[in-house]
Write an enzyme that holds these catalytic residues in place. Structure first.
Site, PDB file in Angstrom:
ATOM      1  N   GLY A 241     -46.930  -7.345 -60.847  1.00 26.42           N
ATOM      2  CA  GLY A 241     -45.608  -7.957 -60.734  1.00 26.42           C
ATOM      3  C   GLY A 241     -45.227  -8.212 -59.290  1.00 26.42           C
ATOM      4  O   GLY A 241     -44.798  -9.293 -58.926  1.00 26.42           O
ATOM      5  N   THR A 468     -49.796   0.419 -61.704  1.00 26.06           N
ATOM      6  CA  THR A 468     -49.637   1.422 -60.655  1.00 26.06           C
ATOM      7  C   THR A 468     -49.972   2.834 -61.096  1.00 26.06           C
ATOM      8  O   THR A 468     -50.114   3.716 -60.255  1.00 26.06           O
ATOM      9  CB  THR A 468     -48.191   1.396 -60.144  1.00 26.06           C
ATOM     10  OG1 THR A 468     -47.306   1.450 -61.269  1.00 26.06           O
ATOM     11  CG2 THR A 468     -47.915   0.121 -59.367  1.00 26.06           C
ATOM     12  N   GLU A 690     -45.642   0.194 -51.236  1.00 31.63           N
ATOM     13  CA  GLU A 690     -45.076  -0.691 -50.222  1.00 31.63           C
ATOM     14  C   GLU A 690     -45.230  -0.129 -48.817  1.00 31.63           C
ATOM     15  O   GLU A 690     -45.260  -0.882 -47.841  1.00 31.63           O
ATOM     16  CB  GLU A 690     -43.613  -0.974 -50.552  1.00 31.63           C
ATOM     17  CG  GLU A 690     -43.488  -1.781 -51.832  1.00 31.63           C
ATOM     18  CD  GLU A 690     -42.062  -2.039 -52.240  1.00 31.63           C
ATOM     19  OE1 GLU A 690     -41.773  -3.165 -52.666  1.00 31.63           O
ATOM     20  OE2 GLU A 690     -41.219  -1.126 -52.151  1.00 31.63           O
TER      21      GLU A 690
END
Length: 731
Positions: A241, A468, A690
């Site tokens: 995503g 993830t 991130e």
């Protein structure tokens, strides 16, 4: 039973005492075999009885109004079922955690490629052909601004001004004032955006490629005019995503509206080109970085200004300077943003919003300042780590930047780094670069239910897994807390009928949803203590045995009936007094061809402090994925826009370049520092994915300078820019 927990203080490290060996273990994903064997069903693979197919019709003008549609040629096709449009259609996808419908413009067009209608037919091929035959009539408004440099702009009120930046720049022993640009980026997840809508009476079930089910349910209900309890969203498997699936988009609304009208299931799958055109992109940026320092390297000023872009009325503004606000200390500070309001595809979150592009400027600027001062780039960063948040005064929670820089430098062989342009292997110039890594850590409200039976445990939450590792991690937390082997724990995710979690985004999913699972399991432990007759703090659950206060019982004997507990967590006072972030350091070595300007990344090391690592295998995968994306941002990725219409060109993975296997070194090393962040959440963990991208690209760019002596300020550093640099420097 359910209750809510608010994060107001440092949390005890219960998971350090449970001793089951599940937490942190590099366990495989339980759904992994299903995925690699093709048995995991993604949205576009559902095919209920009576299903028909939809293809979106998109605007071919940049700005104006749709005045009508001519279906004549399309309706002549066998199997054509109709054209659907109207005021409920979306101008652009919802931003993350919107929880309500995004802009619904009716017949207004705001950008080239905007979805404006849906053609439905018995087969996909017919729907695709029919969509191409629809004639759209417009009242076009020419002259729509599409260039961010010339489009009207505005400046939000959330600037930071501390001290006097201009005065500090005049007085600084060493200063830097540089402009940097980054292009737009596309998320381009492996799985295209898709939706399958099916009505049963006035209740809608939607299979969707979506990241945040709790919010998506509310967005969808609001958009089509029903109550949230009439909507069920399912997304058990999502093929990536990266922010592009945070909110509902055109395929979800159009499928729901058409299915309601036709009283048949409708499936809409976006073509890759439509994903590029109509799904939120990362904005391009134009940044100005100013730094001033004393001769010893102590920063006296940091200024970070940026211009980004979005459509008029969109509240999202890329937080380009997010890391700049806390990464380094300086008494004089300026952070300011300008938003260009142009008519390109709207912008939104793409993996590591802000830091992914903003840290190019900050970390490349620090590298250049270090060279000006004659100070090692690692040492310059170490000298400027703040004791508290330099803007808010908040106390940092676990802060691993210094350790990451020192340990990374030693492990990478930083002491062997040479002066710029001096290390050569034939035509190849070799260099090393470093950059800090930082990504704010967040706790988002989440709920989960855990049920313990004689057969094992069941974890239930609407948390998603976008590749993830949520299925693995949440099962590990429950198994660790309840003394169960991992094969005795089942995890049910991504169903909006289940307790609502944070969803996947912002690198907060594992910690937020994981904390809710932890709290629910802790309540089960408390109930087991009650049944055993011991204090909750004394109970131990280990491999089918429950002990405490010199009492012992088989777990099965205490489970005459199942124990089901639900728990919720949300941020509280701790977030006001403490600032939590992941920290780390990236080290890169590159080889640059003096003939072609080609850059080959030879090795990369990332060292990260992310609190408690919940699963070493999935954590490493996330870090490596972020680092690869950093390489792509530094060397390859670049959206291009037609200067006449603003629409994206190069709108597929054949023309939008991302790193291939040949671009990524075999030696990609990740090291996690031993860390617990007691103020982050009850499981002491922090986000990873991130953090892996934040700063990674800058390390590559800094390595290019060390190899060649050239500085690149307009990214990506493609071969033509390197060759141009060689020519300008007479090489």
């Amino acid at each position: 039973m359910s209750d809510s927990f608010t994060m107001n203080e440092a949390q005890p490290r219960l998971l350090d005492t449970t001793d089951q060996g599940l937490i942190g273990a590099p366990l495989d994903r339980p759904e992994g075999a299903l995925k690699v064997s093709g048995q995991a069903t993604y949205t576009a693979e559902y095919h209920p009885e009576g299903m028909c197919h939809g293809v979106l019709v998109r605007a071919t003008i940049t700005r104006g109004t749709v005045t009508g549609f001519d279906e004549t040629a399309a309706a002549a096709l066998p199997g054509y079922l109709g054209l659907f449009h109207g005021p409920e259609f979306l101008r652009n996808p919802a931003q993350g955690m919107a929880g309500k419908a995004p802009t619904q413009p009716g017949d207004r067009v705001a950008y080239h490629g905007q979805p404006i209608a849906l053609v439905v037919a018995e087969s996909f091929e017919t729907a695709r052909d029919a969509a191409a035959r629809i004639v759209v009539h417009y009242d076009e408004q020419p002259g729509a601004p599409v260039d961010p440099e010339t489009a009207p702009s505005e400046e939000p009120d959330d600037r930071t001004v501390q001290g006097d930046l201009d005065a500090a720049m005049r007085k600084g022993a060493a200063t830097l004032d540089r402009a940097y640009t980054t292009p737009g980026h596309a998320a381009a997840a492996m799985e295209p955006h898709a939706a399958l809508a099916e009505w049963e009476g006035d209740h809608l079930t939607l299979h969707g490629a979506l990241q945040m089910i709790r919010y998506n349910k509310a967005e969808l209900a609001d958009a089509i005019g029903v109550k949230p309890e009439q909507v069920r969203v399912l997304a058990p498997y999502i093929g990536g995503g990266f922010g592009s699936k945070l909110g509902i988009s055109a395929e979800h609304i159009s499928a729901a509206l058409a299915a309601r009208a036709l009283k048949r299931p409708v499936r809409v799958v976006m073509a890759r080109q439509t994903v590029f055109d109509a799904i939120l992109r990362r904005t391009e940026t134009a940044q100005r970085l100013r730094l001033a320092a004393e001769t010893d390297g102590k920063l006296t000023a940091i200024g970070h200004e940026d211009r980004i872009s979005n459509l008029e009325g969109e509240g999202f503004a890329e937080p380009t300077a997010a890391a700049t606000q806390f990464l380094y200390a300086a008494p004089n500070r300026l952070v300011r943003k300008t938003i260009s309001r142009n008519h390109r595809t709207p912008s939104g979150s793409v993996r590591a919003p802000g830091e992914a592009v903003g840290m190019f400027a900050l970390e490349c600027g620090m590298d250049e300042l270090a060279e000006t001062l004659g100070i090692c780039p690692v040492e310059l960063r170490l000298r400027n780590i703040p004791e508290k948040h330099p803007e808010t005064g908040q106390t940092f929670t676990a802060h691993a930047l210094a350790q990451a820089l020192r340990e990374g430098a030693q492990a990478f062989g930083w002491d062997k780094r040479t002066e710029p342009g001096t290390r050569r292997e034939g035509e190849w110039l070799i260099g090393m670069g470093v950059a800090s890594a930082a990504r704010t850590n967040m706790l988002i409200a989440s709920s989960a239910r855990v049920t313990l039976t004689r057969d094992g445990a069941l974890v239930e939450t609407d948390m998603t897994d976008i590749g993830t590792g949520s299925y693995a991690i949440l099962g590990q937390i429950a198994g660790e807390m309840l003394g169960l082997p991992i094969d005795k724990v089942s995890v049910h995710l991504a169903d909006s009928d289940l307790p609502g979690a944070s969803g996947s985004g912002g690198s907060f999913g594992a910690s937020s949803a994981g904390s809710a699972v932890f709290l629910a399991a802790r309540k089960i432990r408390d109930e087991l203590a009650k049944r055993l007759g011991c204090a909750p703090e004394d109970v131990r659950v280990d491999r089918g045995q429950v002990t405490g206060d010199n009492k012992k019982a088989a777990l099965a004997d205490l489970l005459v009936e199942p124990i089901a507990m639900e728990a919720s967590i949300e941020s509280g006072e701790t977030a006001k007094t403490h600032f939590s972030s992941g920290f780390g350091a990236h080290f890169a070595e590159v080889a640059v061809s003096e003939i072609t300007g080609e850059v080959r990344v030879r090795r990369i090391l990332g060292v990260f402090g992310v609190g408690r690592v919940l699963n070493e295998k999935t954590a490493r995968s996330q870090a490596v994925g972020g680092m690869i994306w950093g390489v792509g941002s530094a060397l390859h990725e670049e959206l291009s826009h037609d200067p006449r219409t603003g629409h994206i060109v190069g709108r597929d993975l054949a023309n939008y370049h991302v790193p291939s296997h040949a671009d990524i070194p075999a030696k990609m090393e990740v090291r996690f520092l031993e860390e617990r962040d007691d103020h982050a959440n009850p499981i002491q963990s922090k986000g990873i994915g991130e953090l892996g991208i934040s700063g990674a690209g800058a390390a590559v760019i800094n390595a290019i300078h060390n190899a060649t002596g050239l500085r690149v300020y307009d990214f990506p550093a493609t071969p033509d820019k390197i060759v141009q640099g060689f020519m300008e420097h007479g090489r």
